[in-house]
Design an enzyme around this catalytic site. Structure first.
Site, mmCIF file in Angstrom:
data_model
loop_
_atom_site.group_PDB
_atom_site.id
_atom_site.type_symbol
_atom_site.label_atom_id
_atom_site.label_comp_id
_atom_site.label_asym_id
_atom_site.label_seq_id
_atom_site.Cartn_x
_atom_site.Cartn_y
_atom_site.Cartn_z
ATOM 1 N N LYS A 80 47.229 35.838 23.731
ATOM 2 C CA LYS A 80 48.303 36.970 24.404
ATOM 3 C C LYS A 80 49.583 36.614 24.170
ATOM 4 C CE LYS A 80 48.851 39.587 28.747
ATOM 5 N NZ LYS A 80 48.319 39.820 30.207
ATOM 6 N N SER A 155 46.485 44.423 31.161
ATOM 7 C CA SER A 155 47.193 44.303 30.115
ATOM 8 C C SER A 155 47.060 43.287 28.742
ATOM 9 C CB SER A 155 48.755 43.584 30.542
ATOM 10 O OG SER A 155 48.369 42.313 30.975
ATOM 11 N N SER A 179 44.550 41.955 34.895
ATOM 12 C CA SER A 179 44.837 41.832 33.426
ATOM 13 C C SER A 179 43.882 40.933 32.512
ATOM 14 C CB SER A 179 46.348 41.545 33.081
ATOM 15 O OG SER A 179 46.993 42.706 33.221
HETATM 16 N N1 GLN Z 1 47.590 46.570 35.889
HETATM 17 C C1 GLN Z 1 48.160 45.511 36.898
HETATM 18 C C2 GLN Z 1 49.525 45.878 36.696
HETATM 19 O O1 GLN Z 1 50.073 46.861 35.745
HETATM 20 C C3 GLN Z 1 47.749 44.356 36.445
HETATM 21 C C4 GLN Z 1 48.795 43.593 35.434
HETATM 22 C C5 GLN Z 1 48.474 42.104 35.238
HETATM 23 O O2 GLN Z 1 47.563 41.568 35.656
HETATM 24 N N2 GLN Z 1 49.310 41.698 34.404
HETATM 25 O O3 GLN Z 1 50.293 45.308 37.319
#
Ligand code: GLN
Length: 468
Positions: A80, A155, A179
């Site tokens: 990532k 994400s 994410s």
């Molecule tokens: N979708 C969640 C957010 O937008 C989680 C993001 C994440 O875990 N980095 O915060």
């Protein structure tokens, strides 16, 4: 032999590598060929590293010298794009990071380098990990390999998509509110979020420091465990790191949360799939216990106060002076405003504004203070639950992967995608998503299992039972 990437796991690849069926170079070449052919369909890689074969040759040399017990040697992995690797670029899928090169490697990365993992490249994500679809990337959405009209989740959408599409054998992601697990569910692969502190956050670009964890995305539970065992451990660079417990005897009881599926907006196929998972658990000999966890229905609200608050603080370092790109102005304030105004995406700005608001004097107690109190109650719900059960089970997501564009103009709808996953981050407990079937349209479902804090090893054991 021709390498069957479709059915490959780290475990199997390792056997072939030490058995001499193929070399690390041949394995890396097979992935590079797939990337060349298929990455354009899903837009997952932001960069394929130019030294992949060089890394593979180094691994082959170690095999030649008789290294046999290292399951990660020569294993191709995608990263990532918020993980620092010394000397390589990192963008967090943001324009503001243009030109930035990491001056050191993340602790987790350093451990993998020492094991001889072959890093294939950097993969797409929502900008600074804020989002649930990769639509917030400055470099375009990563499409779902099962249906390219749908999102891969986020994400860590790039990480999940490359594993699902066989463009990497495994990947690292980060999970602040889901994410790793949510894109893994959307793409039909395994995703693991460790207990808070089990893996060092040193060298992970911070989103929300009290929630962030690095974790693996893989084709099997054992593969996730192999990576987790390598990257976990106390680190003097991260004072929040902890050592985890040895695997304890599995409590043959699994909790389901009373009323959890009654909330609005849960897809009926998800409900049906979850019912099937409950039956499966029973078939595996688990007793199903209905739990009262009265505070977890507030987890999403708590998350969307604590997370933006920490985001607003962490993002202040991206001011154009120290990292990446800068837009000039006639004075310092103008440079700040232009740099951040032009180079950050709208979701990042939204979080900074919400975070600044909930932390501001006069509102601090009403929002941030209250959210932290609710966080303690949620933790307590879990502590009580794990006195009885070995794991708590939920669907990973309220729906299978949605269509590209379906929620991108509606932040609240997008936030609801995290309704089942944020709880584990708030409580700091480990959680895994494993594939649990497909919808009528052929889209994957994920089953989430959450374990007791520090009981990562026991959670892996339970998840393996479901995989059989
Ligand atoms: N979708 C969640 C957010 O937008 C989680 C993001 C994440 O875990 N980095 O915060």
């Amino acid at each position: 032999m021709t390498i069957d990437l479709k059915n490959l796991t780290i475990e199997k690849a390792h056997k072939h590598l030490i058995g001499g069926d193929f070399t690390a170079r041949e394995l890396a070449e097979a992935y590079l060929k797939n990337i060349e052919e298929k990455n354009k369909d899903i837009n997952a890689y932001l960069e394929v590293f130019s030294d992949v074969l060089l890394q593979a040759d180094k691994a082959d040399l170690r095999f030649k010298n008789g290294e046999k017990d290292n399951a990660l040697l020569g294993i191709p992995m995608a990263l990532k794009d918020n993980l620092l690797v010394e000397g390589r670029r990192v963008t967090c899928a943001s324009k503001i990071m243009e030109g930035y090169v990491a001056p050191y490697s993340a602790t987790a990365i350093q451990k993998l380098i020492e094991k001889g993992v072959v890093f294939l490249g950097r993969v797409n994500m929502d900008e600074f990990a804020m989002g649930a679809s990769t639509e917030n990337s400055a470099f375009g959405v990563t499409k779902n390999p099962h249906d390219v009209t749908r999102v891969s989740g986020g994400s860590s959408g790039g990480s999940a998509a490359v594993v699902a599409a066989n463009l990497a054998l495994c990947a690292l992601g980060s999970d602040t509110g889901g994410s790793i697990r949510q894109p893994s569910a959307f793409c039909g692969v395994v995703g693991y979020k460790p207990s808070y502190g089990a893996v060092s956050r040193h060298g992970l670009v911070a989103m929300s420091s009290s929630l962030d964890q690095i974790g693996p995305i893989t084709n099997s539970v054992e593969d996730s465990k192999i990576i987790f065992d390598c990257i976990a451990g106390v680190d003097s660079y991260d004072a929040t790191t902890i050592s985890i417990n040895e695997s304890a005897l599995i409590k043959k009881k699994i909790g389901i949360v009373k009323g959890l599926l009654d909330i609005e907006g849960i897809d009926s196929e998800v409900k049906k799939n979850f019912e099937e998972s409950i039956e499966k658990a029973k078939g595996l000999g688990f007793e199903i216990v209905e739990l009262e966890m009265p505070h977890i229905s507030h987890a999403l609200e708590v998350y969307y106060i604590i997370c933006p608050a920490e985001v607003s603080s962490n993002m202040s370092r991206f001011d154009g002076m120290r990292f990446g790109k800068k837009v000039g102005g006639s004075n310092l304030l103008e440079e700040y405003l232009e740099t951040r105004g032009q180079l950050l995406g709208s979701e990042v700005k939204r979080r900074i504004m919400i975070g600044t608001y909930v932390l501001s004097s006069g509102y601090y107690d009403a929002f941030y203070g209250k959210a932290n109190k609710a966080r303690e109650l949620i933790k307590k719900d879990f502590e009580n639950a794990f006195e009885t059960v070995g794991a708590v089970m939920t669907p990973t997501t309220p729906s299978p992967a949605f269509k590209i564009g379906e929620k991108s103009n509606d932040p609240l709808q997008m936030y609801l995608a995290d309704v089942f996953t944020v709880t584990a981050n708030i409580a700091g407990v480990p959680a895994i998503s494993i594939p649990s079937g497909v919808s009528k349209d052929g889209m994957p479902f994920g089953l989430q299992l959450m374990g007791a804090y520090k009981n990562d090893a026991a959670l892996f054991d339970i998840a393996k039972e479901f995989e059989r």
